[in-house]
Design an enzyme around this catalytic site. Structure first.
Site, short mmCIF file in Angstrom:
data_model
loop_
_atom_site.label_atom_id
_atom_site.label_comp_id
_atom_site.label_asym_id
_atom_site.label_seq_id
_atom_site.Cartn_x
_atom_site.Cartn_y
_atom_site.Cartn_z
N ASP A 36 16.24 15.65 4.23
CA ASP A 36 16.03 15.88 5.67
C ASP A 36 14.54 15.91 6.04
O ASP A 36 14.15 16.50 7.04
CB ASP A 36 16.72 17.17 6.11
CG ASP A 36 16.17 18.40 5.39
OD1 ASP A 36 15.46 18.20 4.39
OD2 ASP A 36 16.46 19.53 5.82
N HIS A 235 -4.46 -5.37 -3.83
CA HIS A 235 -3.84 -4.28 -3.08
C HIS A 235 -3.60 -3.07 -3.98
O HIS A 235 -2.53 -2.46 -3.94
CB HIS A 235 -2.54 -4.75 -2.42
CG HIS A 235 -2.77 -5.65 -1.24
ND1 HIS A 235 -1.74 -6.30 -0.59
CD2 HIS A 235 -3.91 -6.02 -0.61
CE1 HIS A 235 -2.25 -7.02 0.41
NE2 HIS A 235 -3.55 -6.87 0.40
N ASP A 252 -11.49 -0.10 0.35
CA ASP A 252 -10.96 -0.81 1.51
C ASP A 252 -10.19 0.21 2.34
O ASP A 252 -9.10 0.64 1.95
CB ASP A 252 -10.05 -1.95 1.04
CG ASP A 252 -9.60 -2.86 2.18
OD1 ASP A 252 -9.62 -2.42 3.34
OD2 ASP A 252 -9.22 -4.01 1.89
N ASP A 263 -10.83 -1.93 9.79
CA ASP A 263 -10.46 -2.47 8.48
C ASP A 263 -11.76 -2.88 7.79
O ASP A 263 -12.34 -3.92 8.12
CB ASP A 263 -9.52 -3.67 8.65
CG ASP A 263 -9.03 -4.23 7.33
OD1 ASP A 263 -9.30 -3.62 6.28
OD2 ASP A 263 -8.37 -5.29 7.35
N HIS A 342 -7.66 -15.26 -1.83
CA HIS A 342 -7.11 -14.87 -0.52
C HIS A 342 -7.91 -15.50 0.60
O HIS A 342 -8.93 -16.17 0.38
CB HIS A 342 -7.07 -13.34 -0.37
CG HIS A 342 -8.41 -12.66 -0.46
ND1 HIS A 342 -9.31 -12.64 0.58
CD2 HIS A 342 -8.99 -11.95 -1.47
CE1 HIS A 342 -10.38 -11.95 0.23
NE2 HIS A 342 -10.23 -11.54 -1.02
N HIS A 346 -8.40 -12.24 9.24
CA HIS A 346 -7.14 -12.06 9.94
C HIS A 346 -7.40 -11.34 11.25
O HIS A 346 -8.46 -10.73 11.43
CB HIS A 346 -6.10 -11.31 9.08
CG HIS A 346 -6.55 -9.93 8.64
ND1 HIS A 346 -6.58 -8.84 9.47
CD2 HIS A 346 -6.97 -9.48 7.43
CE1 HIS A 346 -6.99 -7.78 8.81
NE2 HIS A 346 -7.25 -8.14 7.56
N HIS A 353 -3.05 -6.07 10.16
CA HIS A 353 -2.84 -7.52 10.24
C HIS A 353 -2.17 -7.75 11.58
O HIS A 353 -0.94 -7.73 11.69
CB HIS A 353 -1.99 -8.02 9.07
CG HIS A 353 -2.77 -8.11 7.79
ND1 HIS A 353 -3.14 -9.30 7.21
CD2 HIS A 353 -3.27 -7.15 6.98
CE1 HIS A 353 -3.83 -9.07 6.10
NE2 HIS A 353 -3.92 -7.77 5.94
N GLU A 376 -13.87 -11.10 5.40
CA GLU A 376 -13.75 -10.39 4.12
C GLU A 376 -13.68 -11.30 2.90
O GLU A 376 -12.69 -11.30 2.18
CB GLU A 376 -12.53 -9.47 4.15
CG GLU A 376 -11.24 -10.16 4.61
CD GLU A 376 -10.05 -9.22 4.55
OE1 GLU A 376 -9.86 -8.55 3.52
OE2 GLU A 376 -9.30 -9.17 5.54
N TYR A 380 -13.38 -12.00 -7.73
CA TYR A 380 -12.65 -11.11 -8.64
C TYR A 380 -12.57 -11.76 -10.01
O TYR A 380 -12.17 -12.92 -10.13
CB TYR A 380 -11.24 -10.85 -8.09
CG TYR A 380 -11.23 -10.49 -6.62
CD1 TYR A 380 -11.36 -9.18 -6.20
CD2 TYR A 380 -11.14 -11.49 -5.65
CE1 TYR A 380 -11.38 -8.85 -4.85
CE2 TYR A 380 -11.16 -11.19 -4.30
CZ TYR A 380 -11.28 -9.87 -3.90
OH TYR A 380 -11.31 -9.57 -2.56
N ARG A 398 -15.44 -7.22 -2.73
CA ARG A 398 -15.05 -7.72 -1.42
C ARG A 398 -15.88 -6.98 -0.38
O ARG A 398 -16.09 -5.77 -0.50
CB ARG A 398 -13.56 -7.48 -1.17
CG ARG A 398 -13.05 -8.00 0.16
CD ARG A 398 -11.52 -8.01 0.23
NE ARG A 398 -10.89 -6.70 0.14
CZ ARG A 398 -10.24 -6.24 -0.93
NH1 ARG A 398 -10.16 -6.99 -2.02
NH2 ARG A 398 -9.70 -5.03 -0.94
N GLU A 400 -16.17 -6.48 3.80
CA GLU A 400 -15.37 -6.73 5.00
C GLU A 400 -15.91 -5.99 6.21
O GLU A 400 -16.19 -4.79 6.14
CB GLU A 400 -13.92 -6.30 4.73
CG GLU A 400 -12.98 -6.47 5.90
CD GLU A 400 -11.57 -6.03 5.57
OE1 GLU A 400 -10.63 -6.46 6.26
OE2 GLU A 400 -11.40 -5.23 4.61
#
Length: 429
Positions: A36, A235, A252, A263, A342, A346, A353, A376, A380, A398, A400
Site C-alpha cells: 500500500d 545509463h 549526469d 540535463d 550515442h 535531444h 527527453h 552532449e 568511452y 561526457r 553536456e
C-alpha cells in the site's frame, strides 16, 4: 500557480481542433511501489502543460468550442489521508471550463463526448486497459448508424499538442533557467566536496539535498554518478562504488523545478588533478561540445549538430592514435562507434527527453527558435577491450549543456557550471 498561462494553452489547443474532433488528455495515476505504498507522484506532462493541476486521475476534454474536465470527487475521509482535492467547482473556476464533472461520472458521459465526433485525439499506449475501454465504446457507438449516429472513425495521436510544447514561452525559459541555476549549485558542491574514499551514493545524496533545498522536485531523472570504469556505462545508476585516487567521476544530473528539468553532465577527478590521459580525452570532447553548441543555430539541421561533433571526436581519436585513417574514412566505416555510440542532442523541457520529432519525410528537421536542446558528446573506452591501450581503458567522458536556439546566437542555459579543466581543478584545491 498562474492559471492564466494554462487557460491560454487550452485556448491554443482548441484552435488546432476542427469541427468533429475531440481531444482527451488523462492525468497520471498513483503507482504502487509495494503493497500500500505509492511511488512519489509526478503528473503527466501533457496534462500538467494544459491544466497546471497536480492531482491524479483527472481527464481534460477539449473540442474547438467546448472544454471540460473530470476530477476526483471531494471526499473528506480520503482527503484526510491523501490531501485536499481540487474538486470540480474550483477546477472550473481556475481554468474557465464550460463544465466539470466528478470522475465517477466518466463512463456515463462518454456517449455525450464521443457521439458524432469523427476523430478522437488521444495518446494511445500509455494505459492499455483504458485504450481497450475506449475502443470498445467507440465500436458500440458505431453500431448506431441506423439512428443516424456514429462514434469516431479515426483515432490519432495529438501531435499538435507536442508541437506546442516544443517551442518554449518566456515563462518556460525562465523555469528552465531556474532549474539550471539549482543544478549548478548541486554540481558545484560535489566537485568541491568529492574526494577519494567517498561513495558514489554520497555524491548523489549531495545533489538531491541541494536540489530539494532550493525548491526543486528533485532530479528530473535518475542521477548518474559514475566513478572510474563505471563511466563507460551510459545509463549507470547503481551509484554504489567507492571513489579511488586517480578515478575520473562522471555525473549526469539535472534538477526539476516547476515541471521543467535541466540535463547536465560534468566530469571531475576524485582527487586533485586529471591524469594526462584523462586530460587528453577530455579536451577532445570539450572541443567537440563547444563547436556543437555554436552550431545550434536556427536553420541548422538537427543531424548536422551531431555530424559536426562526430568529425571533431574522430579527428581527436586519430591524433591520439586510437583510430587509423582519415576522418572521412573513419566516419564512413562507422568505426568511431566503438568509442562514441550515442547521439549528441535531444529536445529538453518538461521531460528530460522531451517531445518532438527529429525527422520528417526521411529528412532531418531544422532547429527553430524557442527550442531547447542538449549538447552532449562523449568518448568511452571499454575497460575490458584489450585492443585499446591500457592507459585509456576505463575512461568515460561526457560533457553536456542545455542550449536555447535563438537565431545565430545559441544561449547556453547551463554555462555557469564549470567545465574547463583549470576551473574544475581550481575547485579541487
Amino acid at each position: 500557480m498562474n492559471y492564466e498561462i494554462h487557460k491560454r494553452r487550452i485556448a491554443e489547443a482548441q484552435k488546432r481542433l476542427q469541427d468533429g474532433e475531440v481531444l482527451f488528455v488523462f492525468a497520471a495515476s498513483h503507482t504502487i511501489r509495494n503493497r500500500d505504498v505509492d511511488y512519489k507522484f509526478r503528473q503527466d506532462s501533457d496534462y500538467f502543460y494544459l491544466t497546471g493541476l497536480d492531482e491524479a486521475d483527472g481527464i481534460l476534454i477539449l473540442k474547438n468550442s467546448y472544454k471540460a474536465a473530470f476530477l476526483l470527487p471531494k471526499d473528506k475521509e480520503k482527503e484526510i489521508w491523501t490531501g485536499i482535492r481540487v474538486g470540480k467547482e474550483k477546477a472550473k473556476d481556475l481554468l474557465g471550463l464550460d463544465e466539470t464533472f466528478d470522475l465517477n461520472d466518466w463512463e456515463s458521459k462518454l456517449d455525450f463526448l464521443l457521439l458524432n465526433q469523427h476523430t478522437l485525439f488521444h495518446f494511445f499506449g500509455r494505459n492499455p486497459a483504458r485504450d481497450t475501454k475506449l475502443i470498445e465504446w467507440i465500436y458500440s457507438l458505431n453500431q448506431r448508424a441506423r439512428e443516424g449516429k456514429f462514434g469516431p472513425k479515426r483515432i490519432e495521436t495529438p501531435e499538435f499538442l507536442h508541437r506546442m510544447r516544443m517551442f518554449k514561452s518566456s515563462e518556460e525559459i525562465d523555469a528552465l533557467r531556474e532549474s539550471a541555476r539549482i543544478t549548478a549549485l548541486g554540481h558545484e558542491r560535489i566537485i568541491r566536496e568529492s574526494k577519494p574514499g567517498m561513495f558514489e551514493y554520497e555524491l548523489e545524496a549531495i545533489l538531491e539535498s541541494e536540489y530539494l533545498k532550493h525548491g526543486a522536485w528533485g532530479g528530473g531523472y535518475g542521477h548518474i554518478v559514475a566513478s572510474g570504469k563505471n563511466a563507460t556505462v551510459l545509463h549507470y545508476t547503481s551509484n554504489n562504488c567507492k571513489l579511488a585516487e586517480g578515478d575520473l567521476v562522471l555525473v549526469d544530473s539535472g534538477a526539476e523545478k516547476g515541471y521543467y528539468t535541466a540535463d547536465v553532465t560534468r566530469n571531475f577527478p576524485a582527487g586533485k588533478k586529471f591524469t594526462s590521459e584523462q586530460k587528453a580525452v577530455y579536451e577532445i570532447v570539450l572541443k567537440a561540445q563547444k563547436e556543437a553548441i555554436e552550431n545550434a543555430r536556427e536553420g541548422t539541421e538537427f543531424i548536422a549538430v551531431h555530424n559536426g561533433a562526430v568529425r571533431t571526436l574522430c579527428e581527436g581519436l586519430i591524433d591520439l592514435g586510437l583510430l587509423q585513417g582519415s576522418p572521412d574514412s573513419v566516419i564512413e566505416q562507422g568505426i568511431f562507434k566503438k568509442y562514441y555510440m550515442h547521439r549528441t542532442s535531444h529536445y529538453l523541457g518538461m521531460d528530460v527527453h522531451d517531445v518532438g520529432h527529429y525527422y520528417q519525410d526521411g529528412a532531418s528537421k531544422k532547429l527553430e527558435n524557442g527550442q531547447v536542446i542538449t549538447i552532449e558528446p562523449g568518448l568511452y573506452f571499454d575497460p575490458e577491450d584489450l585492443s585499446i591501450p591500457e592507459r585509456f581503458r576505463g575512461i568515460g567522458i561526457r560533457i553536456e549543456d542545455d542550449v536555447l536556439v535563438q537565431g545565430n546566437t545559441p544561449v547556453n542555459l547551463t554555462r555557469e557550471i564549470p567545465k574547463e579543466i583549470e576551473d574544475i581543478e581550481a575547485r579541487k584545491r
